[in-house]
Write a protein that holds these residues in place. Sequence first.
Motif, PDB file in Angstrom:
ATOM      1  N   LEU A   1      20.006 -21.864   4.299  1.00 15.80           N
ATOM      2  CA  LEU A   1      20.496 -20.695   3.574  1.00 15.80           C
ATOM      3  C   LEU A   1      19.655 -20.581   2.316  1.00 15.80           C
ATOM      4  CD1 LEU A   1      22.686 -18.528   2.869  1.00 15.80           C
ATOM      5  CD2 LEU A   1      23.985 -20.384   1.878  1.00 15.80           C
ATOM      6  N   ARG A   2      19.235 -19.371   1.962  1.00 15.30           N
ATOM      7  CA  ARG A   2      18.277 -19.268   0.866  1.00 15.30           C
ATOM      8  C   ARG A   2      18.426 -17.937   0.138  1.00 15.30           C
ATOM      9  NH1 ARG A   2      12.734 -20.301   3.315  1.00 15.30           N
ATOM     10  NH2 ARG A   2      12.440 -18.103   3.641  1.00 15.30           N
ATOM     11  N   GLN A   3      18.429 -18.000  -1.169  1.00 12.90           N
ATOM     12  CA  GLN A   3      18.454 -16.791  -1.980  1.00 12.90           C
ATOM     13  C   GLN A   3      17.566 -17.040  -3.190  1.00 12.90           C
ATOM     14  OE1 GLN A   3      22.502 -15.879  -2.916  1.00 12.90           O
ATOM     15  NE2 GLN A   3      23.153 -15.836  -0.789  1.00 12.90           N
ATOM     16  N   GLY A   4      17.065 -15.989  -3.875  1.00 13.86           N
ATOM     17  CA  GLY A   4      16.080 -16.245  -4.923  1.00 13.86           C
ATOM     18  C   GLY A   4      16.171 -15.422  -6.190  1.00 13.86           C
ATOM     19  N   LEU A   5      15.553 -15.952  -7.265  1.00  9.04           N
ATOM     20  CA  LEU A   5      15.412 -15.305  -8.567  1.00  9.04           C
ATOM     21  C   LEU A   5      14.037 -15.654  -9.123  1.00  9.04           C
ATOM     22  CD1 LEU A   5      18.783 -16.286 -10.313  1.00  9.04           C
ATOM     23  CD2 LEU A   5      18.206 -14.016  -9.465  1.00  9.04           C
ATOM     24  N   HIS A   6      13.531 -14.896 -10.091  1.00 16.95           N
ATOM     25  CA  HIS A   6      12.323 -15.325 -10.802  1.00 16.95           C
ATOM     26  C   HIS A   6      12.255 -14.680 -12.188  1.00 16.95           C
ATOM     27  CE1 HIS A   6      10.865 -11.461  -9.245  1.00 16.95           C
ATOM     28  NE2 HIS A   6       9.981 -11.499 -10.227  1.00 16.95           N
ATOM     29  N   PHE A   7      11.502 -15.359 -13.102  1.00 10.74           N
ATOM     30  CA  PHE A   7      11.335 -14.847 -14.465  1.00 10.74           C
ATOM     31  C   PHE A   7       9.861 -14.964 -14.889  1.00 10.74           C
ATOM     32  CE2 PHE A   7      15.579 -13.893 -15.171  1.00 10.74           C
ATOM     33  CZ  PHE A   7      16.408 -14.938 -14.837  1.00 10.74           C
ATOM     34  N   GLY A   8       9.573 -14.482 -16.132  1.00  7.68           N
ATOM     35  CA  GLY A   8       8.235 -14.235 -16.715  1.00  7.68           C
ATOM     36  C   GLY A   8       7.355 -15.386 -17.188  1.00  7.68           C
ATOM     37  N   PRO A   9       6.317 -15.265 -18.000  1.00 11.99           N
ATOM     38  CA  PRO A   9       5.312 -16.299 -18.298  1.00 11.99           C
ATOM     39  C   PRO A   9       5.804 -17.402 -19.240  1.00 11.99           C
ATOM     40  CG  PRO A   9       4.857 -14.329 -19.522  1.00 11.99           C
ATOM     41  CD  PRO A   9       6.041 -14.016 -18.650  1.00 11.99           C
ATOM     42  N   TYR A  10       5.094 -18.554 -19.232  1.00 10.76           N
ATOM     43  CA  TYR A  10       5.519 -19.729 -19.995  1.00 10.76           C
ATOM     44  C   TYR A  10       4.866 -19.821 -21.373  1.00 10.76           C
ATOM     45  CZ  TYR A  10       7.665 -21.828 -15.855  1.00 10.76           C
ATOM     46  OH  TYR A  10       8.462 -22.097 -14.782  1.00 10.76           O
ATOM     47  N   TYR A  11       5.669 -20.290 -22.357  1.00 10.80           N
ATOM     48  CA  TYR A  11       5.168 -20.683 -23.671  1.00 10.80           C
ATOM     49  C   TYR A  11       5.657 -22.095 -23.942  1.00 10.80           C
ATOM     50  CZ  TYR A  11       3.670 -15.931 -24.815  1.00 10.80           C
ATOM     51  OH  TYR A  11       3.023 -14.731 -24.817  1.00 10.80           O
ATOM     52  N   GLU A  12       4.981 -22.769 -24.881  1.00  5.93           N
ATOM     53  CA  GLU A  12       5.329 -24.162 -25.174  1.00  5.93           C
ATOM     54  C   GLU A  12       5.827 -24.286 -26.602  1.00  5.93           C
ATOM     55  OE1 GLU A  12       3.463 -28.632 -24.717  1.00  5.93           O
ATOM     56  OE2 GLU A  12       2.107 -26.947 -24.980  1.00  5.93           O
TER      57      GLU A  12
END
Length: 540
Positions: A277-288
């Motif tokens: 079973l699989r569902q998804g999300l995603h977000f923007g670029p990385y900073y440190e």
Amino acid sequence: MFDNIRGCIHLPPTSQFVLCRGDALLKSCEDITAQYLLTSPLPPPLQFLPWFSKASSRNPDSQRWSWHTESSSNGANLSLTSSGKQVNQSWQDVQCIACFCQDDSTAYRDGLLTLCTHANKVFIHQPLRMYLYGLYIYKCQLEAWIFDRSGIWVCQAFNIQDNPQRFLAMILSYRSMSDADLGLSSVVKRDDNGSFVTFNDTVTPGLQKLYLEDKTIALSDDLVGQGTTCYRARSSGRDQWDYVIKVKWRPADRRPEEEILNLAMQKKAWGIVTANLRQGLHFGPYYELAPLHNETDTPPRVANSGEEPNISKLVTPTKTPFQNRIFTCVVTSPIGRPLQFFATRLELLLALRDAVRAHRSLFQDAKVLHQDISVWNILISHPQRPGDPHGILIDLDVAINVAEGGLRKLGGAIGTRPFMAIGVLLRRIHTYRHDLESFLYVLLWVVVVRQKDYPPVGSRLREWNQGSLADSARLKTSDMAEDSFGNVLAEFEPEFESLKGLAERLRGLLFPRESGELWTGTVGSGAGINRLYDAFIDTF
């Protein structure tokens, strides 16, 4: 906490403030807050808490959630709950968090890490949560944060003194949000029999509805990462816990574990857990977020600037590409017992022997290389029929299909560090022999560490897990030498004296002398592979 989140920060994509979900709700709340602020205006930071307690508790009967305030040395920690319980008593009830620092006696960075620590506690107690909202109020500056397994995302900051209507509307809007808008998972549901997960499985009707045991059997303590969590599960109408449900946020660019499991089943690999079973999300670029060298350091872009600190002044962009993660739920069986909880030495040896046999079947029959042999990826099973395994391999997260040319190039170090082979620590191509070397380290770990989380102070095994990977490789190379291995065996308790010979013979198979040097290479011929597997299994 700092190490976990430091390079996983997302800055606002635009200059416009975004609540992310619930914008329409926010607008409706703004319309009803103006009148309240005419009679109860937002006070300065030192008088903020009494005002907040009163303002946030308006119309309690018409709201699903309520805000709870817990004073701290320089402000307060705030939490949104369904019951108003103390946050330190029931993180399982928390739906939103906030941290308020009333003046600069607390560094901006320290307050942010407190907020992240509280977010981590929420995820530990609610491991199936999709995401979590957080508010960071530093004096008069507010930042709205979202936490999930891909990283932490800040929306645009604003001054609450300049815009009290927006601030109060935010506080009230969270109280009316739905479960889904607050980030609660819809994957797990409840009925009179407990929590359950449903699957659209027409092939195996018994797997269409599985009930979860309340307590987890494995749980990640990281905020950002895979968040791997495992539950025992049973079919509807059965009392026996026959399955393990494993949920995680796997990297989107990594081959799904269930594909490797299906390949292993198709090739009839022996001793491997067996099915999605699989569902998804995603977000923007990385900073440190850069570390400070000492407690009194001030970030250069904030010092003497006269500006209020905020996250954009404390981070630098990284070259690390954004890692999208996909929520995955996998059901496996049979269920087993952690290797560390063996009842007898015989049970331990049978489990380890059959785990090696399983690794061989996986590699030679299914052409899959496991790559992460550790004490946590071997379970003691309970054979139901003659020929069933006493030990099984689990967790094919980083396994590769060798038949498809899946061997990784030089430079990667895959595995769980205490059990990594010397060649893997030196970033050589990962081979079957490196996994066999890891089995030796598993034996040593189980005997020396037993059911503890970490080797005792002074243990050679503890030193293997310190410093750089190259340091670990150097120490292991020294300890695996014939004249030094006795120092490791000296850590065996008297009850395991009889296993010293086994450990020594396995060491000899893995590290023969060649031209006077300890050999850590791999024989790649079919005959050589069979000889090493045969000798390894026969030794057990």
